[in-house]
Design a protein around this motif. Structure first.
Motif, PDB file in Angstrom:
ATOM      1  N   PRO A   1      17.541  -4.046  27.393  1.00 15.83           N
ATOM      2  CA  PRO A   1      18.417  -5.168  27.762  1.00 15.83           C
ATOM      3  C   PRO A   1      17.642  -6.475  27.772  1.00 15.83           C
ATOM      4  N   ASP A   2      18.327  -7.565  27.482  1.00 14.79           N
ATOM      5  CA  ASP A   2      17.695  -8.879  27.605  1.00 14.79           C
ATOM      6  C   ASP A   2      17.177  -9.034  29.028  1.00 14.79           C
ATOM      7  N   GLY A   3      15.995  -9.576  29.139  1.00 16.41           N
ATOM      8  CA  GLY A   3      15.381  -9.727  30.443  1.00 16.41           C
ATOM      9  C   GLY A   3      14.425  -8.609  30.805  1.00 16.41           C
ATOM     10  N   HIS A   4      14.407  -7.554  30.018  1.00 17.21           N
ATOM     11  CA  HIS A   4      13.461  -6.460  30.248  1.00 17.21           C
ATOM     12  C   HIS A   4      12.040  -6.962  29.958  1.00 17.21           C
ATOM     13  N   PRO A   5      11.027  -6.417  30.641  1.00 19.21           N
ATOM     14  CA  PRO A   5       9.644  -6.855  30.374  1.00 19.21           C
ATOM     15  C   PRO A   5       9.217  -6.756  28.920  1.00 19.21           C
ATOM     16  N   PHE A   6       9.807  -5.830  28.151  1.00 20.73           N
ATOM     17  CA  PHE A   6       9.456  -5.702  26.739  1.00 20.73           C
ATOM     18  C   PHE A   6      10.174  -6.726  25.857  1.00 20.73           C
ATOM     19  N   ALA A   7      11.184  -7.408  26.392  1.00 20.95           N
ATOM     20  CA  ALA A   7      12.085  -8.199  25.547  1.00 20.95           C
ATOM     21  C   ALA A   7      11.376  -9.346  24.826  1.00 20.95           C
ATOM     22  N   GLY A   8      10.294  -9.867  25.369  1.00 21.72           N
ATOM     23  CA  GLY A   8       9.619 -10.978  24.727  1.00 21.72           C
ATOM     24  C   GLY A   8       8.522 -10.576  23.776  1.00 21.72           C
ATOM     25  N   ARG A   9       8.383  -9.274  23.504  1.00 25.95           N
ATOM     26  CA  ARG A   9       7.281  -8.804  22.657  1.00 25.95           C
ATOM     27  C   ARG A   9       7.742  -8.579  21.220  1.00 25.95           C
TER      28      ARG A   9
END
Length: 317
Positions: free
Chosen positions: A173-181
């Protein structure tokens, strides 16, 4: 010995139930019971062990079953040969399908088949146990052909022809710690809450195989049976998922990332039995599939920095 009696016996043996066999044969249960009893009298042996819960084969029934199937296949081939001489296919094509396959325009394919062979009754549909259920049905001769997704070595008794495939990506989901990788190594997925499909489904088999090969434990907290809804479960915060790119579409509220260090190739294959030749109706379907080039439509969002390409596939001759 009547072929009809053999057909009814095989149906009961495969369904392990007279009522289900009658439903499958589209006749009343009493007719099935009478035919099996007549066959037992003719052979002088009890073929089925009947009880209130299910019907099991006796030793005599187990010996008869493979030979009965061979006899029925021979009768089918004989009828097919006559029908072809008369200028038209007849019979039934039993095809196993999937709940959602965006890589394959199945309605168009079946529509073309029906136009060419209107005398063939088409029975097509998925199974609750996924690709593994289709393999079981092929082995038991309840299906003629099936679309499946099976990674790894070919199962015994089954022929697989790869049509095409898709990349499986991580969906968060957007906002997950992985989302910006840009990507996530498979080792970093250990212990996270996953949404996945029941054991037996092709997508589950690909993912389980990849995690086992990497020695990474995985925790499945929610099982679903419709691959097309997986992204929605992720969007609503029920976990993360590994899904084939073709099912992702333009879903909002999710981020798609490639997983590194893992073989996450989702194959789409056509499965047939290796133990018996396909009938005329099945051969005609295989020939139609061979005429078409199955172009993978990349309907999902491209993962950031992902340069992998999905190509085209054809069924070899």
């Amino acid at each position: 010995m009547e072929l009809r009696h053999l057909e009814y016996f095989v149906a009961v043996a495969e369904e392990q139930n007279f009522t289900r066999a009658a439903t499958r044969l589209h006749i009343v249960q009493s007719a099935v019971s009478a035919a099996v009893k007549a066959l037992e009298r003719e052979l002088g042996a009890q073929l089925l062990d009947r009880n209130s819960r299910r019907v099991l084969l006796t030793d005599a029934g187990a010996a008869l079953l493979p030979r009965a199937r061979i006899a029925l296949d021979a009768a089918r081939d004989a009828a097919d040969a006559v029908a072809e001489v008369r200028g038209g296919l007849r019979g039934t094509l039993r095809l196993g399908t999937m709940t959602s396959v965006g890589l394959l325009d199945l309605p168009a394919l079946l529509g073309e088949y029906h136009r060419r062979h209107p005398g063939v009754l088409l029975r097509a549909g998925p199974t609750p146990s996924g690709s593994q259920g289709h393999l079981d049905a092929l082995a038991e001769r309840r299906l003629d052909l099936a679309f499946v997704s099976l990674p790894g070595p070919r199962p015994p008794g089954i022929e697989l022809t790869r049509l095409t495939g898709s990349v499986i990506d991580l969906v968060v989901p957007d906002g997950h710690p992985f989302a910006g990788r840009d990507s996530v190594p498979i080792g970093e997925l250990a212990g996270l809450d996953f949404i996945d499909f029941p054991v037996g489904y092709g997508n589950r088999a690909v993912v389980d195989r990849a995690f086992a090969a990497a020695g990474v434990p995985r925790h499945v907290t929610l099982q679903i049976d419709d691959i097309g809804t997986g992204a929605e479960y992720v969007r609503h915060g029920l976990g993360i998922a590994l899904l084939p790119r073709f099912v992702l579409g333009g879903a909002d509220g999710i981020t798609v990332l490639p997983v590194t260090g893992a073989d996450l190739d989702w194959p789409l294959q056509l499965a047939t039995s290796a133990d018996r030749a396909p009938g005329a109706a099945a051969r005609a379907f295989i020939a139609l599939v061979r005429e078409r080039s199955w172009r993978v439509r990349d309907t999902g969002p491209r993962a950031p920095g992902d340069r992998r390409r999905e190509g085209c596939g054809t069924i070899p001759e």
